[in-house]
Each structure stands twice: as C-alpha cells, then as structure tokens.
Design a protein around this motif. Structure first.
Motif, PDB file in Angstrom:
ATOM      1  N   LEU A   1       0.820  -1.207   0.000  1.00 41.41           N
ATOM      2  CA  LEU A   1       0.000   0.000   0.000  1.00 41.41           C
ATOM      3  C   LEU A   1       0.858   1.264   0.000  1.00 41.41           C
ATOM      4  N   ALA A   2       2.024   1.207   0.646  1.00 45.11           N
ATOM      5  CA  ALA A   2       2.929   2.350   0.634  1.00 45.11           C
ATOM      6  C   ALA A   2       3.447   2.608  -0.777  1.00 45.11           C
ATOM      7  N   ARG A   3       3.825   1.540  -1.487  1.00 41.65           N
ATOM      8  CA  ARG A   3       4.312   1.685  -2.863  1.00 41.65           C
ATOM      9  C   ARG A   3       3.190   2.140  -3.795  1.00 41.65           C
ATOM     10  N   GLN A   4       1.992   1.666  -3.536  1.00 41.59           N
ATOM     11  CA  GLN A   4       0.840   1.992  -4.370  1.00 41.59           C
ATOM     12  C   GLN A   4       0.490   3.482  -4.312  1.00 41.59           C
ATOM     13  N   ALA A   5       0.859   4.142  -3.237  1.00 41.57           N
ATOM     14  CA  ALA A   5       0.535   5.557  -3.061  1.00 41.57           C
ATOM     15  C   ALA A   5       1.159   6.440  -4.136  1.00 41.57           C
ATOM     16  N   LYS A   6       2.181   5.943  -4.810  1.00 41.54           N
ATOM     17  CA  LYS A   6       2.846   6.719  -5.865  1.00 41.54           C
ATOM     18  C   LYS A   6       1.872   7.156  -6.949  1.00 41.54           C
ATOM     19  N   PHE A   7       0.841   6.366  -7.162  1.00 43.76           N
ATOM     20  CA  PHE A   7      -0.085   6.618  -8.269  1.00 43.76           C
ATOM     21  C   PHE A   7      -1.355   7.341  -7.813  1.00 43.76           C
ATOM     22  N   LEU A   8      -1.337   7.836  -6.580  1.00 39.97           N
ATOM     23  CA  LEU A   8      -2.501   8.545  -6.049  1.00 39.97           C
ATOM     24  C   LEU A   8      -2.289  10.055  -6.078  1.00 39.97           C
ATOM     25  N   ASP A   9      -3.389  10.774  -6.041  1.00 37.21           N
ATOM     26  CA  ASP A   9      -3.316  12.219  -5.870  1.00 37.21           C
ATOM     27  C   ASP A   9      -3.225  12.576  -4.396  1.00 37.21           C
ATOM     28  N   ASP A  10      -3.855  11.761  -3.564  1.00 37.92           N
ATOM     29  CA  ASP A  10      -3.855  12.052  -2.128  1.00 37.92           C
ATOM     30  C   ASP A  10      -3.898  10.771  -1.303  1.00 37.92           C
ATOM     31  N   CYS A  11      -5.096  10.204  -1.117  1.00 39.62           N
ATOM     32  CA  CYS A  11      -5.241   9.105  -0.169  1.00 39.62           C
ATOM     33  C   CYS A  11      -6.403   8.201  -0.540  1.00 39.62           C
ATOM     34  N   ASN A  12      -6.219   6.899  -0.381  1.00 42.52           N
ATOM     35  CA  ASN A  12      -7.301   5.921  -0.499  1.00 42.52           C
ATOM     36  C   ASN A  12      -7.480   5.237   0.850  1.00 42.52           C
ATOM     37  N   ILE A  13      -8.738   5.091   1.285  1.00 45.54           N
ATOM     38  CA  ILE A  13      -9.044   4.456   2.569  1.00 45.54           C
ATOM     39  C   ILE A  13     -10.090   3.367   2.357  1.00 45.54           C
ATOM     40  N   TRP A  14      -9.866   2.229   3.000  1.00 48.70           N
ATOM     41  CA  TRP A  14     -10.815   1.127   2.981  1.00 48.70           C
ATOM     42  C   TRP A  14     -11.261   0.846   4.414  1.00 48.70           C
ATOM     43  N   VAL A  15     -12.543   0.683   4.634  1.00 47.79           N
ATOM     44  CA  VAL A  15     -13.086   0.388   5.957  1.00 47.79           C
ATOM     45  C   VAL A  15     -13.776  -0.972   5.912  1.00 47.79           C
ATOM     46  N   GLU A  16     -13.273  -1.897   6.726  1.00 49.06           N
ATOM     47  CA  GLU A  16     -13.788  -3.272   6.766  1.00 49.06           C
ATOM     48  C   GLU A  16     -13.871  -3.859   5.362  1.00 49.06           C
ATOM     49  N   ASP A  17     -12.888  -3.568   4.553  1.00 52.91           N
ATOM     50  CA  ASP A  17     -12.801  -4.063   3.188  1.00 52.91           C
ATOM     51  C   ASP A  17     -11.335  -4.255   2.856  1.00 52.91           C
ATOM     52  N   THR A  18     -11.038  -5.203   1.986  1.00 53.31           N
ATOM     53  CA  THR A  18      -9.641  -5.501   1.643  1.00 53.31           C
ATOM     54  C   THR A  18      -9.262  -4.847   0.328  1.00 53.31           C
ATOM     55  N   PRO A  19      -8.230  -4.036   0.304  1.00 51.02           N
ATOM     56  CA  PRO A  19      -7.754  -3.471  -0.952  1.00 51.02           C
ATOM     57  C   PRO A  19      -7.398  -4.592  -1.939  1.00 51.02           C
ATOM     58  N   PRO A  20      -7.799  -4.481  -3.184  1.00 48.41           N
ATOM     59  CA  PRO A  20      -7.514  -5.564  -4.155  1.00 48.41           C
ATOM     60  C   PRO A  20      -6.024  -5.911  -4.245  1.00 48.41           C
ATOM     61  N   SER A  21      -5.166  -4.946  -4.076  1.00 50.84           N
ATOM     62  CA  SER A  21      -3.724  -5.190  -4.249  1.00 50.84           C
ATOM     63  C   SER A  21      -3.124  -6.050  -3.142  1.00 50.84           C
ATOM     64  N   ILE A  22      -3.819  -6.223  -2.002  1.00 42.73           N
ATOM     65  CA  ILE A  22      -3.238  -7.010  -0.911  1.00 42.73           C
ATOM     66  C   ILE A  22      -4.094  -8.238  -0.560  1.00 42.73           C
ATOM     67  N   VAL A  23      -5.011  -8.605  -1.443  1.00 36.34           N
ATOM     68  CA  VAL A  23      -5.858  -9.768  -1.175  1.00 36.34           C
ATOM     69  C   VAL A  23      -5.018 -11.005  -0.889  1.00 36.34           C
ATOM     70  N   ASP A  24      -3.943 -11.189  -1.641  1.00 35.89           N
ATOM     71  CA  ASP A  24      -3.098 -12.382  -1.457  1.00 35.89           C
ATOM     72  C   ASP A  24      -2.309 -12.349  -0.157  1.00 35.89           C
ATOM     73  N   GLN A  25      -2.242 -11.185   0.490  1.00 38.52           N
ATOM     74  CA  GLN A  25      -1.484 -11.052   1.734  1.00 38.52           C
ATOM     75  C   GLN A  25      -2.343 -11.250   2.972  1.00 38.52           C
ATOM     76  N   ILE A  26      -3.659 -11.319   2.787  1.00 40.10           N
ATOM     77  CA  ILE A  26      -4.581 -11.414   3.927  1.00 40.10           C
ATOM     78  C   ILE A  26      -5.015 -12.850   4.154  1.00 40.10           C
TER      79      ILE A  26
END
Length: 204
Positions: free
Chosen positions: A179-204
């Motif tokens: 998620l830290a590396r993914q921030a490079k492609f953001l304008d500001d911030c992405n937040i997920w609440v009780e949901d899994t970011p698609p990029s880390i599904v394999d890590q959960i």
C-alpha cells in the motif's frame, strides 16, 4: 584536540553557551517522553509472516516508501483484529521529500491517527524499521530529523489505553509495504473500511 581555556569569559559568551545548553535539553527532552505502560518487543515471534494480535487487541502495520522521481513519499497502513480481519487500510501519498527514517516514522504517526479514528484502545504497532522501534522504546535517542514526528506519535499514543510496538521483517509487513508503494499513483489518499484493498488480497 584540546579546547581553549577562557579565564573570565565575556558575558555574551556565557549567555550563548547557556542558550545552547537550554535548547539541547529541550530537544532531547521532547524526544524522550514518559511511556504510558507500553511494552516494546524487539521482534515478532516469527518475523517471516504476519501474526494476529492477542484477543481484544488490534494490530496496526505501517510502512513507508520513497518516490525520488516525484520528490515525495507514500505510507501504507493496515489494521487487523485478532481474527486477522481487516478493520481498515490506507494508502497515502505525501508531497514531502522525506528520507527513509523520516518516512518510516511518519508512517507510524499516520497509522496511529488512523487507528484513533476507529476508536481503538489497545493496539500493537508493527513495522519493519528497527530504528523507529528502538526510538519508541527509548533504547536510542531519536535523531533530530524525526523529533517533531516523534512528538506527534507520543501525542497520538495518549488516545490509547495500552500499546506495544514490534519490529518485524519485510515478509511480515508485506500488506502495508504494498500500500505504501501503491501511493505513488494517487493524488492524495485511499481508505478502505472493513474491506480488503484488491492489491493485498493475497497477503490477507
């Protein structure tokens, strides 16, 4: 090198030396505040993987990344409960040219702010920056470059009943790292609440 000896130095010289002493005391004192019954654990039981926190507690994993080409950085935060379920996750871009230690410390501060907004009271902070863990454990004096951020961390910790900090290896912190590396492609911030970011599904 032997320093010169001053006999009856001028008053201006004495005033300057006292000012330096006072500022040094304030700086070191601000970086070494009282701890609030926290436990600092040098490393996780098995640093090759993520471990759930104790029952009733929440684990806050944080990581930072530097984007030299953008003169910025990113932080990743993942909060999970004792069943390994995601309570919240954040990927945030910062338009600040921070260095490695500074961004890792900033990631912890952002993680605490995020956890406090969920109303959590008992947390374990886990990151792969060993120097940050040692600074929070008062095992070493924080460098001056992170003292202001450390002040923010100490202030944030007052929001919690109890806390621990654990050092882990990168393999145990992969979700926050992504998620830290993914921030490079953001304008500001992405937040997920009780949901899994698609990029880390394999890590959960």
């Amino acid at each position: 090198m032997k320093l010169s000896y001053f006999q009856d130095p001028p008053k201006e010289f004495i005033d300057i030396m006292w000012e330096i002493k006072d500022r040094s005391t304030v700086l070191i004192g601000s970086c070494l505040p009282l701890r609030y019954g926290a436990q600092v654990i040098p490393s996780a039981p098995d640093t090759a993987k993520w471990w759930p926190p104790k029952p009733g507690w929440y684990k806050v994993n944080t990581d930072g990344a530097i984007f030299e080409d953008l003169r910025g950085c990113g932080v990743g935060v993942v909060i999970r409960n004792d069943r390994g379920e995601i309570m919240g996750a954040m990927s945030k871009k910062l338009d600040l040219p921070l260095r490695v230690l500074e961004v890792e410390t900033k990631a912890v501060e952002e993680g605490l702010w995020f956890a406090a907004n969920f109303g959590l009271k008992d947390i374990i902070i886990e990151c792969d920056a060993q120097q940050v863990v040692k600074c929070l454990g008062r095992q070493i004096v924080p460098p001056s470059s992170i003292c202001l951020i450390m002040d923010g961390i100490w202030g944030g910790l007052k929001s919690f009943n109890d806390w621990e900090i654990i050092h882990t290896q990168r393999n145990g912190n992969q979700a926050a790292h992504i998620l830290a590396r993914q921030a490079k492609f953001l304008d500001d911030c992405n937040i997920w609440v009780e949901d899994t970011p698609p990029s880390i599904v394999d890590q959960i």
